[in-house]
Design an enzyme around this catalytic site. Structure first.
Site, PDB file in Angstrom:
ATOM      1  N   SER A   1      13.440   5.144  14.008  1.00  0.00           N
ATOM      2  CA  SER A   1      12.380   4.868  14.964  1.00  0.00           C
ATOM      3  C   SER A   1      12.976   4.256  16.236  1.00  0.00           C
ATOM      4  O   SER A   1      13.293   3.074  16.279  1.00  0.00           O
ATOM      5  CB  SER A   1      11.371   3.906  14.323  1.00  0.00           C
ATOM      6  OG  SER A   1      10.288   3.762  15.171  1.00  0.00           O
ATOM      7  N   LEU A   2      13.143   5.107  17.254  1.00  0.00           N
ATOM      8  CA  LEU A   2      13.645   4.584  18.531  1.00  0.00           C
ATOM      9  C   LEU A   2      12.554   3.765  19.206  1.00  0.00           C
ATOM     10  O   LEU A   2      12.831   2.876  19.988  1.00  0.00           O
ATOM     11  CB  LEU A   2      14.068   5.730  19.447  1.00  0.00           C
ATOM     12  CG  LEU A   2      15.170   6.658  18.944  1.00  0.00           C
ATOM     13  CD1 LEU A   2      15.473   7.729  19.992  1.00  0.00           C
ATOM     14  CD2 LEU A   2      16.438   5.870  18.614  1.00  0.00           C
TER      15      LEU A   2
ATOM     16  N   CYS B   1       3.568   8.566   0.926  1.00  0.00           N
ATOM     17  CA  CYS B   1       4.207   7.589   1.816  1.00  0.00           C
ATOM     18  C   CYS B   1       4.287   6.274   1.041  1.00  0.00           C
ATOM     19  O   CYS B   1       3.254   5.686   0.697  1.00  0.00           O
ATOM     20  CB  CYS B   1       3.360   7.456   3.086  1.00  0.00           C
ATOM     21  SG  CYS B   1       4.003   6.221   4.234  1.00  0.00           S
TER      22      CYS B   1
ATOM     23  N   CYS C   1      -0.090   5.791  10.633  1.00  0.00           N
ATOM     24  CA  CYS C   1       1.170   5.155  11.004  1.00  0.00           C
ATOM     25  C   CYS C   1       0.938   3.805  11.681  1.00  0.00           C
ATOM     26  O   CYS C   1       0.212   3.717  12.674  1.00  0.00           O
ATOM     27  CB  CYS C   1       1.858   6.062  12.017  1.00  0.00           C
ATOM     28  SG  CYS C   1       3.380   6.683  11.447  1.00  0.00           S
TER      29      CYS C   1
ATOM     30  N   CYS D   1       6.490  -7.207   6.066  1.00  0.00           N
ATOM     31  CA  CYS D   1       7.748  -6.857   6.727  1.00  0.00           C
ATOM     32  C   CYS D   1       8.166  -7.998   7.650  1.00  0.00           C
ATOM     33  O   CYS D   1       7.334  -8.595   8.334  1.00  0.00           O
ATOM     34  CB  CYS D   1       7.581  -5.580   7.539  1.00  0.00           C
ATOM     35  SG  CYS D   1       9.140  -4.981   8.229  1.00  0.00           S
TER      36      CYS D   1
ATOM     37  N   CYS E   1       2.753  -2.803  15.027  1.00  0.00           N
ATOM     38  CA  CYS E   1       2.597  -2.460  13.612  1.00  0.00           C
ATOM     39  C   CYS E   1       1.809  -3.544  12.860  1.00  0.00           C
ATOM     40  O   CYS E   1       2.150  -4.724  12.914  1.00  0.00           O
ATOM     41  CB  CYS E   1       3.987  -2.284  13.001  1.00  0.00           C
ATOM     42  SG  CYS E   1       3.975  -2.094  11.224  1.00  0.00           S
TER      43      CYS E   1
ATOM     44  N   CYS F   1       7.495  -5.907  14.323  1.00  0.00           N
ATOM     45  CA  CYS F   1       7.262  -5.000  15.451  1.00  0.00           C
ATOM     46  C   CYS F   1       5.827  -5.218  15.940  1.00  0.00           C
ATOM     47  O   CYS F   1       4.893  -5.298  15.145  1.00  0.00           O
ATOM     48  CB  CYS F   1       7.455  -3.548  15.023  1.00  0.00           C
ATOM     49  SG  CYS F   1       9.094  -3.224  14.354  1.00  0.00           S
TER      50      CYS F   1
ATOM     51  N   GLU G   1       0.830  -1.204   0.000  1.00  0.00           N
ATOM     52  CA  GLU G   1       0.000   0.000   0.000  1.00  0.00           C
ATOM     53  C   GLU G   1       0.865   1.255   0.000  1.00  0.00           C
ATOM     54  O   GLU G   1       1.972   1.258   0.535  1.00  0.00           O
ATOM     55  CB  GLU G   1      -0.892   0.013   1.252  1.00  0.00           C
ATOM     56  CG  GLU G   1      -1.959  -1.060   1.202  1.00  0.00           C
ATOM     57  CD  GLU G   1      -2.775  -1.156   2.488  1.00  0.00           C
ATOM     58  OE1 GLU G   1      -3.967  -1.454   2.376  1.00  0.00           O
ATOM     59  OE2 GLU G   1      -2.211  -0.958   3.580  1.00  0.00           O
TER      60      GLU G   1
ATOM     61  N   ASN H   1      -1.399   3.975  16.898  1.00  0.00           N
ATOM     62  CA  ASN H   1      -2.661   3.743  16.199  1.00  0.00           C
ATOM     63  C   ASN H   1      -3.065   2.284  16.349  1.00  0.00           C
ATOM     64  O   ASN H   1      -2.301   1.389  15.992  1.00  0.00           O
ATOM     65  CB  ASN H   1      -2.515   4.104  14.715  1.00  0.00           C
ATOM     66  CG  ASN H   1      -2.386   5.602  14.534  1.00  0.00           C
ATOM     67  OD1 ASN H   1      -3.253   6.361  14.952  1.00  0.00           O
ATOM     68  ND2 ASN H   1      -1.286   6.038  13.941  1.00  0.00           N
TER      69      ASN H   1
HETATM   70  S1  SF4 Z   1       7.308  -0.676  12.157  1.00  0.00           S
HETATM   71 FE1  SF4 Z   1       8.415  -0.726  10.217  1.00  0.00          FE
HETATM   72  S2  SF4 Z   1      10.060  -2.195  10.594  1.00  0.00           S
HETATM   73 FE2  SF4 Z   1       8.533  -2.556  12.199  1.00  0.00          FE
HETATM   74  S3  SF4 Z   1       7.194  -4.177  11.367  1.00  0.00           S
HETATM   75 FE3  SF4 Z   1       6.277  -2.186  10.834  1.00  0.00          FE
HETATM   76  S4  SF4 Z   1       7.019  -1.766   8.772  1.00  0.00           S
HETATM   77 FE4  SF4 Z   1       8.366  -3.337   9.663  1.00  0.00          FE
END
Ligand code: SF4
Length: 278
Positions: free
Chosen positions: A150-151, A41, A269, A48, A55, A52, A28, A226
């Protein structure tokens, strides 16, 4: 490749496009509008592998890297959605750009080529969870793009619970690489910090963050978590967010609160999941 789905936010006009590539791999991209300026974006991977926990892309797993032409096809579609006028490109969509760096770099070189779209590198930002060897490579690359790291949070134990990448590239190494990048490139770095309710949004964590970034030429982007289905995190309350931002600003750190866009169409995000949501 084809655009399999198009959603428009009723709240803020954000547009989300779902691409299906020749082998069915989805990805996307999003066009965001802010004060009359449009930003694109773009995704670098289908899914991925970083997993994380906060996410939705991480939860869907990894399909494959996108090729540079699949990345630039997203740019073309976003440019058209923006009426031919895009102000910025951010590589913050699906995937970890630095785990597909060759294709992302080629896409950047193509997009900025004077014989091609001639989009300025200075208006492109690549965001990473902290892939240290590529941060080091970027410092020597001569590219004019901006770097966002991204910390996630300011505590390594907390971070380990939120992203498996902490094990491979610990916070201290990520910060060291970011500091070296600033020194070599003469540029600043954006650090992204995600605010979770009652978890990392208190004054103590603002102090911890200030301690970590000491001496690094940086700006901070605060991101509100989010929600997506299957996760039990909550986003910080706005008064906490404002307090957190105030503490950083008071210490002289330029700190921005990233405005949430497209949450009603799963485009904000951390929400991209290549499903026909919204
Ligand atoms: S935050 Fe970024 S690196 Fe982490 S799973 Fe999502 S897309 Fe991948």
């Amino acid at each position: 490749m084809q655009i399999a789905d198009r959603r428009v936010s009723k709240i803020d006009g954000t547009v989300k496009l779902l691409f299906k590539f020749h082998d069915g791999a989805p990805a996307e991209c999003v066009v965001l509008f802010n004060k009359g300026r449009a930003s694109a974006c773009l995704s670098s991977q289908s899914g991925c592998a970083c997993a994380c926990r906060f996410c939705a892309t991480g939860a869907m797993g990894f399909n494959r890297d996108l090729t540079s032409s699949e990345i630039t096809a997203q740019f073309d579609a976003c440019l058209s959605e923006a009426g031919g006028d895009l102000g910025n490109i951010v590589f913050m969509g699906m995937g970890e750009p630095f785990l597909n760096w060759e294709h992302v770099k080629n896409a950047i070189l193509f997009l900025s080529d004077q014989k091609g779209p001639a989009f300025p590198q200075s208006k492109m930002t690549v965001s990473t969870i902290g892939i240290v060897p590529v941060i080091n490579e970027l410092a020597d690359s001569g590219l004019k793009i901006k770097l966002a790291v991204s910390l996630v949070t300011a505590d390594n134990h907390q971070r380990a619970g939120l992203t498996p990448m902490e094990k491979k590239y610990p916070l201290t190494e990520v910060l060291e690489a970011a500091g070296k990048y600033c020194g070599k490139s003469g540029k600043s770095v954006f650090f992204e910090y995600i605010l979770f309710d009652g978890f990392n949004d208190t004054h103590r964590y603002a102090e911890k963050l200030l301690d970590l970034i000491k001496g690094i030429n940086c700006k901070i982007n605060l991101i509100l978590y989010n929600r997506f289905p299957g996760r039990d995190f909550s986003r910080s309350r706005m008064e906490r967010v404002k307090e957190f931002q105030k503490a950083l600003m008071k210490a002289g750190i330029r700190t921005y609160l990233r405005r949430e866009k497209g949450s009603d169409i799963g485009a904000a995000c951390g929400q991209l999941a290549a499903i026909r949501n919204g």
